[in-house]
Design a protein around this motif. Structure first.
Motif, PDB file in Angstrom:
ATOM      1  N   MET A 167       3.070   3.403   6.118  1.00 41.50           N
ATOM      2  CA  MET A 167       2.586   4.577   6.843  1.00 41.50           C
ATOM      3  C   MET A 167       1.427   5.204   6.079  1.00 41.50           C
ATOM      4  N   GLN A 168       0.306   5.409   6.771  1.00 42.08           N
ATOM      5  CA  GLN A 168      -0.872   5.974   6.118  1.00 42.08           C
ATOM      6  C   GLN A 168      -0.706   7.490   5.983  1.00 42.08           C
ATOM      7  N   GLU A 169      -1.000   7.994   4.803  1.00 41.16           N
ATOM      8  CA  GLU A 169      -0.882   9.428   4.548  1.00 41.16           C
ATOM      9  C   GLU A 169      -2.121  10.153   5.052  1.00 41.16           C
ATOM     10  N   THR A 170      -1.910  11.331   5.606  1.00 42.56           N
ATOM     11  CA  THR A 170      -3.017  12.192   6.024  1.00 42.56           C
ATOM     12  C   THR A 170      -2.843  13.556   5.365  1.00 42.56           C
ATOM     13  N   SER A 171      -3.922  14.298   5.317  1.00 49.23           N
ATOM     14  CA  SER A 171      -3.897  15.602   4.649  1.00 49.23           C
ATOM     15  C   SER A 171      -3.137  16.627   5.484  1.00 49.23           C
ATOM     16  N   LEU A 183      -0.083  -8.013   0.220  1.00 51.12           N
ATOM     17  CA  LEU A 183       1.226  -7.862   0.853  1.00 51.12           C
ATOM     18  C   LEU A 183       1.760  -6.489   0.488  1.00 51.12           C
ATOM     19  N   GLU A 184       1.890  -5.614   1.477  1.00 53.66           N
ATOM     20  CA  GLU A 184       2.216  -4.212   1.216  1.00 53.66           C
ATOM     21  C   GLU A 184       3.642  -4.007   0.718  1.00 53.66           C
ATOM     22  N   ASN A 185       4.608  -4.748   1.239  1.00 53.30           N
ATOM     23  CA  ASN A 185       6.011  -4.499   0.899  1.00 53.30           C
ATOM     24  C   ASN A 185       6.759  -5.780   0.534  1.00 53.30           C
ATOM     25  N   PRO A 186       6.379  -6.443  -0.559  1.00 51.05           N
ATOM     26  CA  PRO A 186       7.070  -7.678  -0.937  1.00 51.05           C
ATOM     27  C   PRO A 186       8.554  -7.488  -1.183  1.00 51.05           C
ATOM     28  N   ALA A 240       2.536  -7.738  10.527  1.00 52.11           N
ATOM     29  CA  ALA A 240       1.379  -7.085  11.145  1.00 52.11           C
ATOM     30  C   ALA A 240       0.452  -6.628  10.041  1.00 52.11           C
ATOM     31  N   MET A 241      -0.808  -6.391  10.410  1.00 47.87           N
ATOM     32  CA  MET A 241      -1.765  -5.824   9.479  1.00 47.87           C
ATOM     33  C   MET A 241      -1.766  -4.313   9.662  1.00 47.87           C
ATOM     34  N   THR A 242      -1.780  -3.581   8.562  1.00 43.51           N
ATOM     35  CA  THR A 242      -1.766  -2.126   8.628  1.00 43.51           C
ATOM     36  C   THR A 242      -3.176  -1.590   8.878  1.00 43.51           C
ATOM     37  N   ASP A 243      -3.255  -0.275   9.079  1.00 43.30           N
ATOM     38  CA  ASP A 243      -4.560   0.357   9.292  1.00 43.30           C
ATOM     39  C   ASP A 243      -5.479   0.200   8.084  1.00 43.30           C
ATOM     40  N   LEU A 244      -4.902  -0.034   6.911  1.00 48.22           N
ATOM     41  CA  LEU A 244      -5.706  -0.210   5.704  1.00 48.22           C
ATOM     42  C   LEU A 244      -5.933  -1.679   5.378  1.00 48.22           C
ATOM     43  N   GLY A 245      -5.582  -2.563   6.318  1.00 50.14           N
ATOM     44  CA  GLY A 245      -5.867  -3.979   6.139  1.00 50.14           C
ATOM     45  C   GLY A 245      -4.897  -4.711   5.239  1.00 50.14           C
ATOM     46  N   LYS A 246      -3.671  -4.186   5.099  1.00 50.64           N
ATOM     47  CA  LYS A 246      -2.655  -4.856   4.285  1.00 50.64           C
ATOM     48  C   LYS A 246      -1.648  -5.557   5.191  1.00 50.64           C
ATOM     49  N   LEU A 247      -1.090  -6.644   4.691  1.00 53.63           N
ATOM     50  CA  LEU A 247      -0.077  -7.397   5.410  1.00 53.63           C
ATOM     51  C   LEU A 247       1.284  -6.736   5.184  1.00 53.63           C
TER      52      LEU A 247
END
Length: 229
Positions: A1-5, A153-156, A190-197
């Motif tokens: 999940m991408q963090e926002t301000s 890989l975001e969450n190995p 899936a690919m995340t909004d930040l381009g991670k698998l």
């Protein structure tokens, strides 16, 4: 999940706010004055039905005005931010895509682009290095494939190092291996909004409820009590 301000979150809940879009193309920012159309298409499941073992690429289609010299395989990053009066949030990245086709129109000085995210980089037959041993833990295989695809890989930790795969045969691609790993974990890649698998397990989906909520998922209450529908 991408963090926002906190500012972004507050503006999102402010009635009358406006969403602005931009597109970064090979490092150059195209604002709304140069974007004629911009659409992204994404889904977690192949056939819009809940299933496991998927690794679906997201798609971007856009038409740009006065495009200039865009590199052949340029990276595209759609972005959005919120504005309300003089208050403006940060830009939030909404994916990383790579040009697949382009159709320039010299008459009106535009170009129409179709692009896909980094998942398509896995459409290569996996020929493991001879130094690798099989059966191989699925976590190790996923990390190797992510590296071959040029992504992180975001969450190995979500992938078992007990489950294994055999040596790939029958011209299995890197994406085929990801689909096999996803199915074994009751999930999809899936690919995340930040381009991670990322491996997205079905157990990550929220439990369904019958509570009334607003457009942002917040509870609607009456006298402090949640409302059932």
């Amino acid at each position: 999940m991408q963090e926002t301000s906190e500012l972004y979150k507050r503006l999102l809940r402010t009635r009358g706010h406006r969403k602005e879009i931009a597109l970064e193309v090979a490092g150059e920012l195209y604002d709304e004055n140069r974007i004629i159309g911009l659409h992204t298409y994404s889904r977690l499941f192949r056939n819009n039905q809940m299933e496991v073992g998927c690794a679906v690429a997201k798609e971007l289609r856009c038409t740009l005005r006065l495009p200039g010299d865009i590199p052949e395989a340029a990276e595209l990053k759609p972005m959005c931010r919120l504005r309300y009066g003089d208050e403006v949030s940060e830009w939030v990245q909404k994916g990383e895509f790579y040009i697949y086709t382009r159709e320039p129109n010299e008459e009106d000085k535009t170009v129409t682009i179709v692009a896909f995210d980094g998942m398509v980089r896995g459409d290569k037959v996996w020929e493991p290095d001879q130094s690798l041993e099989f059966p191989m833990p699925m976590r190790t295989a996923a990390l190797i494939i992510a590296e071959l695809m040029g992504v992180e890989l975001e969450n190995p930790e979500a992938i078992s190092d007990v489950y294994t795969i055999d040596y790939p045969a029958n011209d299995w691609t890197q994406r085929n291996i990801l689909q096999f790993i996803a199915a074994a974990h009751a999930g999809n890649f899936a690919m995340t909004d930040l381009g991670k698998l990322r491996l997205c397990g079905l157990n990550e989906l929220p439990e369904p409820t019958h509570y009334l909520v607003d457009n942002y998922g917040g509870a609607i209450t009456f006298g402090g009590v949640r409302i059932l529908v």
